[in-house]
Design an enzyme around this catalytic site. Sequence first.
Site, PDB file in Angstrom:
ATOM      1  N   ASP A 159       0.820  -1.211   0.000  1.00  0.00           N
ATOM      2  CA  ASP A 159       0.000   0.000   0.000  1.00  0.00           C
ATOM      3  C   ASP A 159       0.859   1.269   0.000  1.00  0.00           C
ATOM      4  OD1 ASP A 159      -2.310  -1.405  -0.051  1.00  0.00           O
ATOM      5  OD2 ASP A 159      -2.933  -0.972   2.006  1.00  0.00           O
ATOM      6  N   ASP A 218       4.246  -9.454   9.187  1.00  0.00           N
ATOM      7  CA  ASP A 218       4.411  -8.021   9.004  1.00  0.00           C
ATOM      8  C   ASP A 218       5.737  -7.742   8.309  1.00  0.00           C
ATOM      9  OD1 ASP A 218       1.987  -7.401  10.052  1.00  0.00           O
ATOM     10  OD2 ASP A 218       2.720  -6.739  12.004  1.00  0.00           O
ATOM     11  N   ASP A 220       8.450  -6.302   9.003  1.00  0.00           N
ATOM     12  CA  ASP A 220       9.742  -6.423   9.690  1.00  0.00           C
ATOM     13  C   ASP A 220       9.979  -7.829  10.245  1.00  0.00           C
ATOM     14  OD1 ASP A 220       7.569  -5.746  11.452  1.00  0.00           O
ATOM     15  OD2 ASP A 220       9.027  -5.589  13.068  1.00  0.00           O
ATOM     16  N   ASP A 312      -6.700  -8.156  13.931  1.00  0.00           N
ATOM     17  CA  ASP A 312      -6.236  -9.506  14.253  1.00  0.00           C
ATOM     18  C   ASP A 312      -7.005 -10.092  15.434  1.00  0.00           C
ATOM     19  OD1 ASP A 312      -5.177  -7.666  16.027  1.00  0.00           O
ATOM     20  OD2 ASP A 312      -3.099  -8.021  15.452  1.00  0.00           O
TER      21      ASP A 312
END
Length: 505
Positions: A159, A218, A220, A312
């Site tokens: 995004d 994610d 990282d 989540d």
Amino acid sequence: MSPFMKFFLFLYDYLSPSSFFLVQRNTLGASLDTTDGVVRSGIIGEIIYIWKQTRIFVFIPILKCLVTICLVMSLLLFIERVYMSIVVVFVKLLRRTPEKVHKWEPINDDDLELANTNYPMVLIQIPMYNEKEVCQLSIGAACRLSWPLDRMIVQVLDDSTDPASKELVNAECDKWARKGINIMSEIRDNRIGYKAGALKAGMMHNYVKQCEFVAIFDADFQPDPDFLERTIPFLIHNHEISLVQCRWKFVNANECLMTRMQEMSLNYHFVAEQESGSSIHAFFGFNGTAGVWRIAALNEAGGWKDRTTVEDMDLAVRACLHGWKFVYVHDVEVKNELPSTFKAYRFQQHRWSCGPANLWRKMTMEILQNKKVSAWKKLYLIYNFFFIRKIVVHIFTFVFYCLILPTTVLFPELQVPKWATVYFPTTITILNAIATPRSLHLLVFWILFENVMSMHRTKATFIGLLEAGRVNEWVVTEKLGDTLKSKLIGKATTKLYTRFGQRYS
């Protein structure tokens, strides 16, 4: 001495706790002795009288009520923490590992003709937004997973609005595509729903229909190559399990004192909260990453929703209400990065505190009206999971330790029992610290840090409960990636006498 100075000295002497009960009001025009003589105090006496009445009939009752409420919350929180610790101790003593509790067998690939077909199709989703510092690390780690290339699809949900980030993501995807990895870069023309919107859009592509499971990381997060080999068998052999959650391992925990404090709190979250929830209730909050979902369960629960900033947790609760079970695997660790600046950490904690409170507000009635789960699990969801761990803990920490206890110095009438000020807090602190033994010497700093953060978390909790202005605020946590490595190397080469100051920066 000037009249003004006499007035302020008198008020100071009178209003201090040690001298409060030494002054008696006889009449509004009573005479008071001072160092310079006698002062007629009609106005002063009136002020003192109003303050005394306000103190007795307003402040003291309100404070006593707050103390009582805090004592009740302290007891509830203490019971919850001790309960989770007892569960974890029994799990460790009895060696009830997930592999023993649930059926787990490595995937059979002895038959060369059927080897790949024994492996289910897995979708790997990596949502990201302007993650140029870490995008190459996460994409590379996902593409190195030990899994047949024709049974795995890597989906990068980008995004990004930053041209440099887009270019890096596209270049990394092209690089791995040339190596034979089935990798897709999906780009939206908007950020509606933020991460939940990106994940939802990713699941709508036709090629996803052939996948049975989806692993989420994610930007990282860097899973080890054997991540899928150690997690997917739980889902293959146990059809009632919908989620396998793994532990986080922090690559920058030693960067500064603040990251050490975060490590202590998050280690306790995984060791106590996730472990106990998995062992007793087969439920815990999905951490949003480093986990594998059964796509059928995800769809049955209604898919991703962006009604809160904890999409989540929202999905996990809905899946639980449909009767699905979760398993937490403590031994599988996924490397990731902690926020290394206070600004980034504060925004993250706002989201993590506001979102659950808002979700509790939205889902309480849905939980109560559900007919697929037992009353015991409903009680656990509403009381233990939401009310105690997401609401009470933040409000109690701020109100009791930051407001009530300091106020007792000015109001001697308030009596707080020793068990609430010494025994319970000490026990809770020690239980938390045990999860990170190497940081026991930092316990005092952790206590101070948590008290400071309690103000921000309490504010965020009330914003979530009241659905105030910032309830849906989403600020992506800043990551450093390779920049972090350079920073750590630079610190390692610094002279010894300068390290002390850097670690507290």
